[in-house]
Structure formats: C-alpha cells, structure tokens
Design an enzyme around this catalytic site. Structure first.
Site, short mmCIF file in Angstrom:
data_model
loop_
_atom_site.label_atom_id
_atom_site.label_comp_id
_atom_site.label_asym_id
_atom_site.label_seq_id
_atom_site.Cartn_x
_atom_site.Cartn_y
_atom_site.Cartn_z
N ASP A 175 0.78 -1.15 0.01
CA ASP A 175 -0.13 -0.13 0.05
C ASP A 175 0.93 1.27 -0.10
OD1 ASP A 175 -2.06 1.79 0.19
OD2 ASP A 175 -2.70 1.15 2.38
N GLU A 207 -2.99 10.52 0.66
CA GLU A 207 -4.24 9.68 0.73
C GLU A 207 -4.56 9.06 2.21
OE1 GLU A 207 -6.62 6.22 0.52
OE2 GLU A 207 -4.51 6.12 1.16
N GLU A 208 -3.35 8.75 2.82
CA GLU A 208 -3.48 8.18 3.95
C GLU A 208 -4.19 9.07 5.16
OE1 GLU A 208 -3.52 4.97 4.35
OE2 GLU A 208 -2.20 4.11 3.00
#
Length: 460
Positions: A175, A207-208
C-alpha cells in the site's frame, strides 16, 4: 533525502541497461539455467547459505524493470506529509522514460482544515509528449502510513526455491507502491504498442491522511474532464472492486470537574461520563435503524464503528476533568449527514440518561465549549462509493476501506472508474506488510488487461 532518491534512480537506470532494446521491458524471469518454475542452482543451495540465497534473490529483482522500480520506491521513506523524496525520484524516473511530467504542489492543513501554503510536497502528473488530456488515467498514492519499515527479501522454502515465492517486505510494498510500480510499467507497455492512444499517470500525496493530494488535483486545471476511464490502484488481491463503504469520523470531548478522588461527589468525572456514551456508540452498527442504529445494506453488510483512541484524566487520585475519544465509522448505506444525526442523538441520549442535566453540543473543537460534552465531526465524510467492475476475467468484491475515489470530481458522462491492485489490505498497515514476486507480476498483468479494455473503449 535528495541523496537517497538520486542513488535509487542511478541504480535503477543502471539495471535497465541489461536490455535497452526497446521502451518495453522484458518481464520474463532471468534465465540462469534452471527450469521454468525454479532455479536449479538455488535448489541445490544449503538452506543455511543465507549470503548466496540473498545474492540470488537480488539478481531476480535486478533483472526486472518492474521489481527494480518497486524496490527503489519502497526504499525511499514517504510517510504522509513527507513525500518529497519519493516524488523527486519518481519524477526523474518518468522523465528518463520520455514522459512529460508536471509537478503540482499540495498545501498542508492547519487544525481547522484550511490549507497552509507550502512548496514542499507535490503530486505528479505525467503523460506522453503533448497529450496532456488523455482518455485513460492510472492513479495511485505515494504516501504511506508510519512507521517506516525497510525493504527486505526472504523466501519461505530456500531448499526448493521458486522466484515467484520470493517475499518482498517493507512499508509500502503493498500500500501503495505495488500499484505505483505496476501502473508505470503497464503504461510504458501500452504506449510502446499503441502510441496513438495516450495514457496519463497521476500519483498523489496525502491519501492516508485525508486526501488533500487528490482534492488538489480535482480542483485544478489538470482535471480536464477529457478522460473516459480512470484506474485507481489499491491492494485488492487482484480483484475488481465493485464499491467501498463510506466514511464518517468524529471526536467526543467530555468536560468534567476535578476533585480529590477521596471525595468524588465534589467533582464530576469526565471518564465516568464518557464510558456509557462509548458503550452506546459502539453498538450503533449492530442495532436496526428503527432502534436508533446506523443502516446496513445487502452489498456492503453492516456499518462498523471503531473507537480507535481514548484518553482521560491525569492521575488515579484525581477526579478526571477531561476525556476524549476518536471514532471512525464505515458506512454501509445512507447519507453521511443522516449518519451524523443518528450518532449525535445516540450520544445525547446516553449522556442525559447518565446525568439528566448533561448538555451535548456539536462543536468545531476550536472555540470555547458551550456544553459539557462536545461532538466534533471530521471534515471528511462521504457515503458508499459504487465502482465499475465490468471487465471479464477478474474476481469481483467490495472493500471496507476508504480511497481517493470520492475526492475526484468527475466531469463528463459515462466515465468508468476501476479499483484494482496486487497485495492484500489485511497486511497493508501492519508490521508484516509484504507481497510475493508472483503477486506483483500478476498484478501488472491485470493492469495491462484493464488498460487494453480502456483502449478498446477509446477506439469504439
């Protein structure tokens, strides 16, 4: 940081000289005299010969453009808000492959969610030549969760070695740097075969931690609306994802009154008031809407809640003045604003049942509290996200995690959105984040299939 990615780029480009015959890189195993599914030279190695085993595994990685790029990306630390080094490396790499590359700076957030201007981190948007508005776009994120875990190789059965079983471990191996590497190589392969059908690459930050990278792209001139297919990369175990759950997050802050623990009636414990609230919140996904619960659906199952953080008080002999809890909700159905109403009512009912004169208010968390109990909803909230899954040859599933898909405003009609990638989410944020060489290479083939189907749409 600068030296790290420059070293990675030099090493990667050097490895690509093994076969510089074309812009498409050979994905077949390096032939060192073994059979199709194993290396005889390694199969005869003493399992305890770790140095020789490591050397042979390194050769496998170095012989493949995909595996070498993946290694270079993972070796560069890129925890959210600190993606500059990996971004610089990836830009240089794409330049070296004759892509036109645009750097898009992304602001940081202050506690209110307002952007803070900075030129430190950036998205990467790449395309061939002057084709700045391609019909097909591949996109993934280049940030990872903490902590950084170094890249490493291992093999479960050294005595019966198979290259596809080499385990690649480290933060971001799954990821999302597996998808980043696969998408780059898939795009290069497509452009070599079909230079008349341009393809774009978008790699975003953050994104995280809220998705500001994708939101920045979405609200910019680069989001031209000329695309007909967007392929998002996330670990899906190489299945096409037909949709994912929505998201609501909130904080509960309870204000009590401190006192000596020997005389608790002189104060009001924030912790004691928090406990019945959290008990009620924790069951909202398990009870029907008719009883005050959150909705479920046949496609996504039940809504789930996670009380991920809780703290309160300063010492055992002091009645707690403050207590705080953070909760994440994965919505299986319904509108996020309706979910917020359900959550607020549940908190208020639990609080007033514990203490009749409790005051519960919705707050932004920054101003002086107007009640005993504040409910602070996060800035990011969205409902379920339905995604296309109409390409033959893939398993189809749904997932519970969030993605950047809801942060991209789609302009135009009949835009296909796909979510796909190698690796499993079950290890993505853990200490054991890893995938095998075989999984990574199979992931590349899946991306090639999706790109080919998108190219057919463009021709039709």
């Amino acid at each position: 940081m600068q030296k790290t990615y420059l070293w990675a780029l030099v090493s990667l480009l050097a490895s690509s000289l093994v076969d510089a015959r074309s812009a498409v890189f050979d994905q077949t195993p390096l032939d060192i005299g073994g059979s199709d599914d194993s290396f005889d030279s390694i199969a005869r190695i003493d399992p305890n010969s770790n140095d020789l085993l490591k050397s042979e595994m390194d050769k496998v990685i170095a012989s493949s453009e995909l595996l070498s790029l993946h290694r270079a990306l993972v070796e560069i630390k890129s925890i959210s808000d600190n993606e500059q080094a990996v971004g610089g490396f990836l830009m240089d790499y794409l330049y070296s492959k004759n892509f036109t590359v645009e750097k898009q700076f992304v602001d940081y957030d202050d506690p209110t969610g307002k952007p803070i201007r900075t030129n430190r981190r950036f998205n990467i948007y790449a395309y061939p030549g002057n084709s700045a508005s391609p019909g097909i776009i591949l996109t993934s994120h280049i940030d990872t969760v903490p902590p950084f875990i170094p890249y490493s190789l291992s093999h479960p059965e050294p005595a019966s070695f198979k290259r596809e079983d080499i385990l690649i471990s480290g933060r971001g191996t799954v990821d999302d740097k597996a998808s980043v590497a696969c998408q780059v190589i898939a795009a290069m392969d497509h452009l070599e075969k079909h230079p008349d059908i341009p393809i774009g690459l978008l790699f975003v930050v953050s994104e995280e931690v809220g998705g500001r990278g994708m939101s920045t792209f979405s609200n910019s001139r680069l989001n031209s609306g000329t695309y007909h297919t967007i392929i998002f990369g996330e670990p899906t175990e190489r299945a096409l994802v037909a949709g994912h759950k929505g998201m609501v997050s909130f904080t509960i802050r309870v204000h009590g009154k401190p006192a000596h623990s020997g005389y608790p009636w002189l104060g009001r414990s924030a912790v004691s008031e928090m406990l019945p609230i959290l008990t009620e919140v924790d069951r909202l996904g398990d009870i029907p809407v008719s009883q005050g619960g959150l909705p479920s659906s046949e496609k996504y199952g039940r809504t789930t809640l996670n009380i991920g953080f809780m703290s309160g008080g300063v010492a055992a002999n002091v009645v707690a003045e403050e207590a705080v809890a953070n909760v994440a909700v994965r919505l299986a159905a319904g509108d996020p604003e309706d979910a917020k109403d359900i959550i607020f009512r549940a908190i208020r009912n639990a609080a007033t049942k514990h203490r009749k004169d409790a005051t519960v208010v919705i707050s932004n968390g920054l101003e002086r509290p107007k009640g005993d109990i504040e409910v602070i909803f996060g800035l990011e909230a969205y409902g379920v996200v339905d995604i296309d899954a109409d390409v033959d040859g893939f398993n189809v599933t749904t997932v519970n995690y969030g993605t950047d898909i809801p942060h991209w405003k789609i302009y135009g009609d009949n835009v296909k959105r796909y979510l796909y990638g190698p690796g499993t989410i079950f290890v993505a944020h853990g200490k054991n984040e890893a995938l095998t060489v075989g999984e990574l290479e199979a992931g590349l083939e899946g991306y090639k299939t999706l790109v080919a189907k998108a190219a057919e749409r463009e021709r039709s």
